[in-house]
Motif scaffolding. Sequence first.
Motif, PDB file in Angstrom:
ATOM      1  N   PHE A   1      43.037  49.274  35.006  1.00  0.00           N
ATOM      2  CA  PHE A   1      43.357  48.361  33.904  1.00  0.00           C
ATOM      3  C   PHE A   1      44.248  47.213  34.395  1.00  0.00           C
ATOM      4  CE2 PHE A   1      42.779  52.637  32.235  1.00  0.00           C
ATOM      5  CZ  PHE A   1      41.791  52.444  31.283  1.00  0.00           C
ATOM      6  N   PRO A   2      43.740  46.380  35.320  1.00  0.00           N
ATOM      7  CA  PRO A   2      44.564  45.306  35.877  1.00  0.00           C
ATOM      8  C   PRO A   2      45.001  44.271  34.838  1.00  0.00           C
ATOM      9  CG  PRO A   2      42.265  45.046  36.503  1.00  0.00           C
ATOM     10  CD  PRO A   2      42.381  46.404  35.884  1.00  0.00           C
ATOM     11  N   GLU A   3      44.270  44.174  33.734  1.00  0.00           N
ATOM     12  CA  GLU A   3      44.614  43.207  32.688  1.00  0.00           C
ATOM     13  C   GLU A   3      45.503  43.807  31.607  1.00  0.00           C
ATOM     14  OE1 GLU A   3      43.785  40.086  33.164  1.00  0.00           O
ATOM     15  OE2 GLU A   3      42.791  40.751  35.011  1.00  0.00           O
ATOM     16  N   SER A   4      45.845  45.075  31.736  1.00  0.00           N
ATOM     17  CA  SER A   4      46.687  45.719  30.738  1.00  0.00           C
ATOM     18  C   SER A   4      48.072  45.088  30.702  1.00  0.00           C
ATOM     19  CB  SER A   4      46.822  47.215  31.052  1.00  0.00           C
ATOM     20  OG  SER A   4      47.808  47.821  30.239  1.00  0.00           O
ATOM     21  N   GLU A   5      48.656  45.043  29.510  1.00  0.00           N
ATOM     22  CA  GLU A   5      50.028  44.562  29.372  1.00  0.00           C
ATOM     23  C   GLU A   5      51.013  45.468  30.109  1.00  0.00           C
ATOM     24  OE1 GLU A   5      50.916  44.147  25.255  1.00  0.00           O
ATOM     25  OE2 GLU A   5      49.552  42.457  24.941  1.00  0.00           O
ATOM     26  N   LEU A   6      50.586  46.693  30.392  1.00  0.00           N
ATOM     27  CA  LEU A   6      51.444  47.653  31.082  1.00  0.00           C
ATOM     28  C   LEU A   6      51.358  47.544  32.600  1.00  0.00           C
ATOM     29  CD1 LEU A   6      50.691  50.802  28.899  1.00  0.00           C
ATOM     30  CD2 LEU A   6      52.798  49.464  28.901  1.00  0.00           C
ATOM     31  N   SER A   7      50.469  46.686  33.089  1.00  0.00           N
ATOM     32  CA  SER A   7      50.191  46.653  34.526  1.00  0.00           C
ATOM     33  C   SER A   7      51.431  46.331  35.358  1.00  0.00           C
ATOM     34  CB  SER A   7      49.088  45.630  34.821  1.00  0.00           C
ATOM     35  OG  SER A   7      48.791  45.610  36.196  1.00  0.00           O
ATOM     36  N   ILE A   8      52.171  45.292  35.003  1.00  0.00           N
ATOM     37  CA  ILE A   8      53.338  44.912  35.812  1.00  0.00           C
ATOM     38  C   ILE A   8      54.437  45.964  35.703  1.00  0.00           C
ATOM     39  CG2 ILE A   8      54.422  43.513  33.998  1.00  0.00           C
ATOM     40  CD1 ILE A   8      55.372  41.629  36.252  1.00  0.00           C
ATOM     41  N   GLU A   9      54.559  46.582  34.532  1.00  0.00           N
ATOM     42  CA  GLU A   9      55.558  47.648  34.385  1.00  0.00           C
ATOM     43  C   GLU A   9      55.160  48.868  35.205  1.00  0.00           C
ATOM     44  OE1 GLU A   9      58.207  49.732  30.844  1.00  0.00           O
ATOM     45  OE2 GLU A   9      56.535  48.403  30.332  1.00  0.00           O
TER      46      GLU A   9
ATOM     47  N   ASN B   1      56.182  34.895  34.734  1.00  0.00           N
ATOM     48  CA  ASN B   1      55.861  35.282  33.359  1.00  0.00           C
ATOM     49  C   ASN B   1      57.061  35.180  32.424  1.00  0.00           C
ATOM     50  OD1 ASN B   1      53.290  35.933  34.289  1.00  0.00           O
ATOM     51  ND2 ASN B   1      53.778  38.105  34.564  1.00  0.00           N
ATOM     52  N   GLU B   2      58.214  34.781  32.968  1.00  0.00           N
ATOM     53  CA  GLU B   2      59.465  34.715  32.214  1.00  0.00           C
ATOM     54  C   GLU B   2      59.771  36.056  31.540  1.00  0.00           C
ATOM     55  OE1 GLU B   2      59.195  31.381  29.586  1.00  0.00           O
ATOM     56  OE2 GLU B   2      59.318  29.921  31.204  1.00  0.00           O
ATOM     57  N   ASP B   3      59.531  37.119  32.295  1.00  0.00           N
ATOM     58  CA  ASP B   3      59.771  38.483  31.810  1.00  0.00           C
ATOM     59  C   ASP B   3      61.129  38.941  32.338  1.00  0.00           C
ATOM     60  OD1 ASP B   3      59.790  41.197  31.218  1.00  0.00           O
ATOM     61  OD2 ASP B   3      57.639  41.436  31.551  1.00  0.00           O
TER      62      ASP B   3
END
Length: 211
Positions: A95-103, A135-137
Motif C-alpha cells: 500500500f505505497p499510496e496509503s496515508e500510513l505509509s510514511i508512518e 509534506n510539512e508533516d
Amino acid sequence: TTYFNLYYNASEIFNRTEKLIIQERKDIFSFTEPNISSSFIGELEKVIEKCSRIMQFSGESAFVDEALFLIGKSFYYQKNYVRANRKFKELVVKFPESELSIEAELWIAKTELQMRNFDFALNMLDQIRTKAKENEDDEILTQTYIERVKYFMQMESYTDAINDLNELLIVSNDNELNAAALIQLGELYSKLDDYENAKKSYLAVLNYTKS
C-alpha cells in the motif's frame, strides 16, 4: 460491516492499551523500550487476532493497511521486532499510496534501531525526515528527531544528541515534549561541563510547564 466492526473493535483496544503503555513510560528519550505488563500483552494479542482475521477473510478490504499497522505496532510493543518489521514492510510494499505509509516507514526505522541495524536505520530516518519536511508533516518530523536522539544518547554521542534536541525544539509544538527535551539538554550540557547552557536549558523548561 463485519470487517468494519472487527477493525473498530481492534483499534479501540489498541488505542486504549497504547495510551496506557505510553503513560507508564518514564523517559521518552530512553533507547531501551520498557517491558510491558502481561495484561497489556493480552490486550495486544486480541488486536493481532482481530486484525489477522481482517487480512485472512478480506485481503482486498479498505482496512488491510490499518490492520497491518496495528499488528506491527502490537508486535513492537511486545518487543517482537522481527515480526513487527515484516508487517510494516508489508504495508509499505502493498500500500505505497496509503496515508500510513510514511508512518510505517518510521516504525520500520524504529524496529531496525532496536535490532541494532544502526546504519540502515539512520539512513532511513534521514529519508523520512526529508519526506516529512516536503509534506510539512511536523509530527513525523518530530518523531525522527526523537529516534535519533535516543540513538545518539545510547552511543554517548552527546554533541549529536544536543544538536538534534535543539532542532526538535524548533519543529515541535508539544509543550510536554519540549519540556522533556530541555531537561534532557540540561543534563547533556552538564555532562560536557557546559553549565551556562545547562542553566539556560533548565530555565527554559518553565516556558512550557509549571509542574
